[in-house]
Structures are given as C-alpha cells and as structure tokens.
Enzyme design. Structure first.
Site, PDB file in Angstrom:
ATOM      1  N   VAL A  99       1.203  -4.021   4.056  1.00  0.00           N
ATOM      2  CA  VAL A  99       0.785  -5.144   4.893  1.00  0.00           C
ATOM      3  C   VAL A  99       2.470  -5.963   4.448  1.00  0.00           C
ATOM      4  CG1 VAL A  99      -1.778  -5.597   4.597  1.00  0.00           C
ATOM      5  CG2 VAL A  99      -0.293  -6.167   2.278  1.00  0.00           C
ATOM      6  N   SER A 131       0.834  -1.088   0.197  1.00  0.00           N
ATOM      7  CA  SER A 131      -0.348  -0.268   0.385  1.00  0.00           C
ATOM      8  C   SER A 131       0.952   1.220  -0.150  1.00  0.00           C
ATOM      9  CB  SER A 131      -1.277  -0.116   1.530  1.00  0.00           C
ATOM     10  OG  SER A 131      -2.013  -0.762   0.911  1.00  0.00           O
ATOM     11  N   LYS A 147       0.330   3.109  -2.304  1.00  0.00           N
ATOM     12  CA  LYS A 147      -0.161   4.446  -3.319  1.00  0.00           C
ATOM     13  C   LYS A 147      -0.600   6.029  -3.341  1.00  0.00           C
ATOM     14  CE  LYS A 147      -3.540   1.109  -1.073  1.00  0.00           C
ATOM     15  NZ  LYS A 147      -4.089  -0.013  -0.168  1.00  0.00           N
ATOM     16  N   TYR A 168      -2.909  -2.759 -10.658  1.00  0.00           N
ATOM     17  CA  TYR A 168      -3.008  -1.825  -9.400  1.00  0.00           C
ATOM     18  C   TYR A 168      -1.840  -3.201  -8.301  1.00  0.00           C
ATOM     19  CZ  TYR A 168      -4.523  -2.792  -4.236  1.00  0.00           C
ATOM     20  OH  TYR A 168      -4.961  -2.705  -2.748  1.00  0.00           O
ATOM     21  N   TYR A 182      -4.698   4.035   7.619  1.00  0.00           N
ATOM     22  CA  TYR A 182      -5.968   3.123   8.087  1.00  0.00           C
ATOM     23  C   TYR A 182      -7.144   3.900   8.279  1.00  0.00           C
ATOM     24  CZ  TYR A 182      -3.188   0.259   4.916  1.00  0.00           C
ATOM     25  OH  TYR A 182      -1.695  -0.476   3.698  1.00  0.00           O
TER      26      TYR A 182
HETATM   27  N1  GLN Z   1      -2.344  -5.804  -2.378  1.00  0.00           N
HETATM   28  C1  GLN Z   1      -2.625  -5.258  -0.727  1.00  0.00           C
HETATM   29  C2  GLN Z   1      -3.919  -5.747  -1.188  1.00  0.00           C
HETATM   30  O1  GLN Z   1      -4.881  -5.230  -2.057  1.00  0.00           O
HETATM   31  C3  GLN Z   1      -1.804  -3.981  -0.895  1.00  0.00           C
HETATM   32  C4  GLN Z   1      -2.858  -3.437   1.083  1.00  0.00           C
HETATM   33  C5  GLN Z   1      -2.428  -3.346   1.841  1.00  0.00           C
HETATM   34  O2  GLN Z   1      -1.259  -3.148   1.893  1.00  0.00           O
HETATM   35  N2  GLN Z   1      -2.403  -2.663   3.275  1.00  0.00           N
HETATM   36  O3  GLN Z   1      -5.209  -6.390  -0.061  1.00  0.00           O
END
Ligand code: GLN
Length: 323
Positions: free
Chosen positions: A260, A65, A68, A190, A242
């Site tokens: 993550v 993420s 992003k 993505y 988040y």
């Molecule tokens: N690729 C992960 C997902 O879409 C990214 C989520 C994350 O890092 N929080 O679930």
C-alpha cells in the site's frame, strides 16, 4: 556488442506514465499520506546481476505487503511446508487484502499474501525473542536487497496506533487456535515487517534474488532455500495482487506482490526482478502506474509465463544475441 533492449524500454514506459495522476495515496495508515504522490521509479535487476533504473529509485518507502512473501519463505524454512500449511492455506480469496475471512472448513486464513494469512505467518517466524525475530527478518530482507535495511519508526507507530482491523483479525484467529496467545507480539512483528524501508532498487534486487532461485545476484549471497523459493513464487503467482490476482496472471503472467505504499515487485523466474514505486493506488490497493508499467514491460519482453516468446530464458538470450 549484444543488443540490450532494457534501458530504452524502461525509459519509454516511464515517460509514457510519468504524468498519470490516477489513483489515491493510501491514507488509512495516517503516516502513508506523507508520500509524494508523483514519485515514480522503475528498476530491473537481472538474474546475473545487471541493474537498470529510471526515475526515483533512491526514494525510501515502506515495503508494506511486499514483506509477506519473504516472511512466508522464512516460515517455510523454519517449520517446513506441512506445518505452515496447517496454519495458512494457499487459496486465492478474491477478496480485499484486509478482509476478515477465514476458511470455514479449517479456520485457516486463505493465503499468506492477505493480511490474515500474513499475521498467521508472522507468528511462525523462528527466534528466541521478539527482538530476535525482527532482527532475523531485517537481516534476511537486507541480504535479499544487498544492503542493510531499517524500520520507519513513524510508520510503525502509525500502524500500531490505528491497526484495529488487523488486531481484530488476529483475535479472530486466536479464537480459532490458529495463532498462539501473544497477539501483541505477533502484531508487533507484522507491523514492523511492513514498516521496513526500501527503495525501488531494493525491490528489484529482492525480486532478482527470488528469480535467481534464492541467491542475491548482486552480492552472490545465498539468501533463501531453493525449495522454499518455489513455494513462495507459486503463492505470489496466484494470490500476490489480492483480488486483482487473476487478472494480473492473465495480463502479466509472472509472480508479483504489491504494497500500500505504492511498491510493486515482480519476479521473472531465472531471468529478472522488477521493482516499481508509485504511491497512487487503485481501489484494490495496487499501484496504478506500477500495474501499467509491468503490463507493458512483460508484453514487450515476452515475459508472461505462457508467452510464446518465453522459452524460459528468452530475455537472457536476447542480451547475448549478436546485433
Ligand atoms: N501494513 C498494511 C496493513 O496491514 C499492509 C497492507 C498492504 O500493503 N496491502 O494494512
């Protein structure tokens, strides 16, 4: 010689949390469970290009993420603020990163830092073809990190095979006309952007590029447009962690983003970038040691945006201060 507090500080923070084994490595993307749960690195890169590191700063992991905000910056450059705002809001959700929720009034995803908003943002990356779009993303991330980056094909395949929830989110947005019809192409981008391999030093350099208003301080290359950096940092500040974003703003007080795979990237405007990697996550999907280390570094250096010690460039002045 000017007094430089950073090497001793990050060594101390590293030692303090080295043995912490709280949290769990992410397993919902099967490939991620191969990460070394004990891996831990801290890197700081200043807005004038000094690099400090301790621990596992060379170990590659997927950016997840943390991609992003950078892709959001590219979308802003490619389409302009108003067009992007029509597709993705800038409001914190207070919900988990993968929540299936859209703004009921506008049908937009709430913000570009949660999966729904990031998928809508990926749809806005300019380029002649899907390979061209991913090449642009890779090239731009590489420019921000100061070296060529690549995609972890196993993690990408793993996300593609198991990302049903993200697929559901994309179809929901397609239903409301928030993304164009090529759902597979958008998800392909993505999942690939999430599977870009970085290390702690890359994260810190990318953060320092934002801190240095878009210019990579280690290479001197202009990477992001100044006005877009401002928008990216504002959304990171309110939404980057988040459903922990409010508490993060309270405790750490700088724009940040987690992923993550255990990465945390934090930006201290005009001053420095922090990159941390530690794969054990808390229940919200944020790195346990990443959060603790950032809280302590911000506290000790007075980095919080509203810290009485932070005059805008406290840190740089600390470095040039006579002993
Ligand atoms: N690729 C992960 C997902 O879409 C990214 C989520 C994350 O890092 N929080 O679930």
């Amino acid at each position: 010689m000017a007094h430089d507090p950073i090497p001793e500080l990050i060594a101390r923070v590293y030692e303090r949390h080295r043995d912490c084994d709280e949290g769990e490595v992410a397993t919902y993307i099967p490939e991620l469970c191969k990460a070394d749960p004990d891996g831990f690195g801290i890197c700081v890169v200043t807005a004038d290009g000094r690099v400090y590191e301790v621990g596992d700063c060379d170990v590659p992991f997927t950016i997840q993420s943390i991609s992003k905000p950078f892709v959001y910056g590219m979308a802003l450059e490619d389409h302009g603020r108003e067009e992007v705002l029509r597709r993705v809001g800038v409001e914190p959700t207070g919900e988990a990163f993968n929540s299936i929720v859209l703004d009921e009034a506008t049908m937009r995803p709430f913000n570009p830092m949660v999966n729904a908003g990031a998928i809508a943002t990926a749809a806005l990356v300019g380029g002649a073809s899907p390979p061209d779009r991913i090449a642009r993303v890779l090239g731009r991330f590489g420019a921000a990190a100061g070296r060529e980056l690549s995609i972890d094909q196993e993690v990408f395949a793993s996300e593609l095979a198991t990302g049903h929830r993200n697929r559901a989110i994309a179809h929901l947005m397609l239903n409301f006309g928030m993304i164009p019809g090529d759902v597979d192409g958008i998800l392909d981008l993505y999942f690939r952007q999430c599977s870009i391999l970085v290390n702690c030093r890359d994260l810190a350099t990318m953060a320092a590029t934002l801190a240095n208003v878009g210019t990579n301080p280690t290479t001197g290359q202009d990477v992001f447009r100044v006005d877009c950096v401002k928008d990216v940092l504002a959304v990171m500040f309110t939404c980057g962690m988040y459903d922990f974003s409010g508490e993060w703003a309270f405790r750490v007080g700088v724009p940040a983003k987690s992923g993550v795979a255990g990465g945390v990237l934090a930006v201290v405007n005009r001053q420095l970038g922090i990159g941390i990697w530690s794969p054990r996550l808390d229940a919200r999907g944020n790195s346990v040691r990443g959060i603790r280390a950032c809280v302590e570094i911000a506290d000790e250096l007075g980095l919080h945006a509203f810290d009485v010690m932070n005059y805008g460039s406290t840190f740089l002045r600390t470095l040039v201060r006579d002993p």
